[in-house]
Design an enzyme around this catalytic site. Structure first.
Site, PDB file in Angstrom:
ATOM      1  N   PHE A   1       0.859  -1.183   0.000  1.00 50.24           N
ATOM      2  CA  PHE A   1       0.000   0.000   0.000  1.00 50.24           C
ATOM      3  C   PHE A   1       0.894   1.232   0.000  1.00 50.24           C
ATOM      4  CE2 PHE A   1      -2.256   3.612   1.635  1.00 50.24           C
ATOM      5  CZ  PHE A   1      -3.409   3.574   0.895  1.00 50.24           C
TER       6      PHE A   1
ATOM      7  N   ASP B   1       9.358   2.890   2.070  1.00 46.32           N
ATOM      8  CA  ASP B   1       8.153   3.660   2.387  1.00 46.32           C
ATOM      9  C   ASP B   1       7.888   3.500   3.881  1.00 46.32           C
ATOM     10  OD1 ASP B   1       5.665   4.719   2.841  1.00 46.32           O
ATOM     11  OD2 ASP B   1       4.738   3.848   1.048  1.00 46.32           O
TER      12      ASP B   1
ATOM     13  N   LYS C   1       2.405  10.965   7.247  1.00 47.68           N
ATOM     14  CA  LYS C   1       1.554  10.725   8.415  1.00 47.68           C
ATOM     15  C   LYS C   1       2.028  11.466   9.677  1.00 47.68           C
ATOM     16  CE  LYS C   1      -1.100   6.830   6.854  1.00 47.68           C
ATOM     17  NZ  LYS C   1      -0.660   6.016   5.745  1.00 47.68           N
TER      18      LYS C   1
END
Ligand SMILES: *Cc1c(COP(=O)(O)O)cnc(C)c1O
Length: 407
Positions: free
Chosen positions: A147, A232, A261
């Protein structure tokens, strides 16, 4: 208009949110009005323990006083210049984040998907300018179950039918291999490969940990084959796992960190591509940009995030509370839970199908004042704010036990 003190305002707001919104989310029917630390309060005054923390965007909890103070101060002074001008938070933010990551350069963006897109551009340009890959031949190796965000290019190399179905045609140039399979990854690399893009822990997939030695193996094969290792760490990074980066657990340093985030402190979207100059120097003025990337408000909040991480105390807390979390969850395996994966204060919990779906468990938790989110049907992901009180965490886990063990 007289409104009864006991009248519940939530349901009408849930209905309005449902009827006037594109149906791209199916939220739990809770309407949050304010929050502090690990606790949220809904419009009717009910309190809920937040065990999701905005998918790790709220690592430091809701309304952390240092982050709020930084934002307030910056709001009063300067919020946006665009990158056409330099502002007084910009250089310091890039230097401080670079130091935290042990890298020379930082390229700030806003959302995680933008950081991933930026890394794809950088890796391709590096491939052509530095590695000597023939024009338009660059390939990037990615992992099954990945993802990396929701843009058309990114969903094109997802294997989740919901994420990609109906959104083609997709960008070429990506090769997918099974996650954790070093032989398959090595076999997928050829002279046109410019990067390996992986999550050091797959969050959305259900907190899937790499097999021992995998990240070291990826590092070594990337070095050997002159390929960029792009990690990531948008969800796994910045303290969540008990270290600053999930790669730290394997003593592995990627060529490129992707952060997002938690970097925005739960206040503003802030993402970044962090790498040394031999990689990021392939970009020149006009070749990449963002109106809001690296804006003063974002930099001011993110500088505070970096300063908080620089002390190591949040990482330590994630480690310590992670042991508590894991011990309690392990005790539930066999009674409502069939499997647990965790690192630091981050866990994927596979619910016994006999108990119900992940969604049903999350609804039952909500009725008990705990908010969590299912992923992929029968898995629940827990990512409490790193600032959660141990007693609150234990209380939340008691609620989980009560819900799953009633089967
Ligand atoms: C959330 C996430 C992204 C995308 O971030 P957005 O800010 O939602 O675009 C990318 N990669 C990983 C690993 C993520 O968890």
């Amino acid at each position: 208009m007289a409104v009864s003190m006991t009248e519940s305002r939530g349901p009408a707001m849930v209905e309005q949110a449902r009827s006037r919104t594109a149906y791209n989310y199916d939220p739990l029917p809770v309407v949050v009005a304010h929050a502090k630390g690990a606790w949220m309060t809904d419009v009717d005054g009910n309190r809920f323990l937040d065990l999701l923390a905005g998918y790790s965007a709220l690592n430091f909890g809701h309304g952390h006083p240092d982050l709020v103070a930084a934002a307030h101060d910056q709001l009063d002074r300067l919020t946006l210049t665009s990158r056409a001008f330099v502002h007084d938070q910009f250089g310091a933010f890039c230097a401080e984040l670079g130091d935290l990551a042990g890298k020379e350069l930082v390229l700030p963006m806003n959302t995680g998907a933008e950081a991933v897109e930026t890394a794809i551009k950088v890796a391709r340009k590096w491939g052509y300018d530095v590695k000597g890959v023939p024009a338009d031949q660059a390939r990037i190796v990615v992992a099954a179950g990945n993802f990396h965000g929701r843009t058309t290019t990114i969903v094109g190399f997802s294997d989740d039918p919901d994420a990609r179905g109906g959104f083609g045609p997709f960008s070429p140039g990506f090769v997918q291999v099974p996650y954790g399979d070093l032989a398959a990854l090595t076999a997928a690399i050829d002279s046109t490969t410019v990067a390996v893009l992986i999550e050091p822990i797959q969050g959305e997939s259900g907190v899937v940990l790499p097999p021992p030695g995998y990240l070291r193996g990826v590092r070594d094969v990337c070095t050997l084959e002159n390929v960029l290792f792009v990690a990531d760490e948008i969800q796994s990074g910045l303290g969540r796992t008990g270290r600053t980066f999930a790669c730290d657990h394997d003593d592995v340093v990627p060529d490129v960190y992707l952060l997002g985030k938690a970097l925005g402190g739960g206040i503003v979207p802030v993402s970044a591509v962090v790498a040394d100059s031999d990689v990021l120097d392939v970009l020149h003025p006009g070749q990449h940009g963002s109106t809001f990337g690296g804006n003063p408000l974002a930099c001011s909040v993110a500088r505070t995030v970096v300063a908080m991480l620089a002390t190591g105390e949040h990482q330590e807390r994630a480690r310590d509370l992670g042991v508590v979390l894991r011990t309690r969850l392990d005790a539930l395996v066999g009674s409502g839970i069939v499997g647990v994966r965790s690192r630091g204060l981050w866990a994927g919990i596979d619910i016994d199908p006999g108990v119900g779906t992940g969604r049903a468990v999350c609804e039952a938790l909500m009725a008990r004042g705990v908010l969590a989110k299912d992923t992929h049907g029968s898995t629940i992901r827990l990512a409490p704010p790193l600032v959660i009180d141990e007693a609150d965490l234990l209380w939340g886990l008691e609620q989980l036990e009560a819900v799953v063990s009633r089967a």
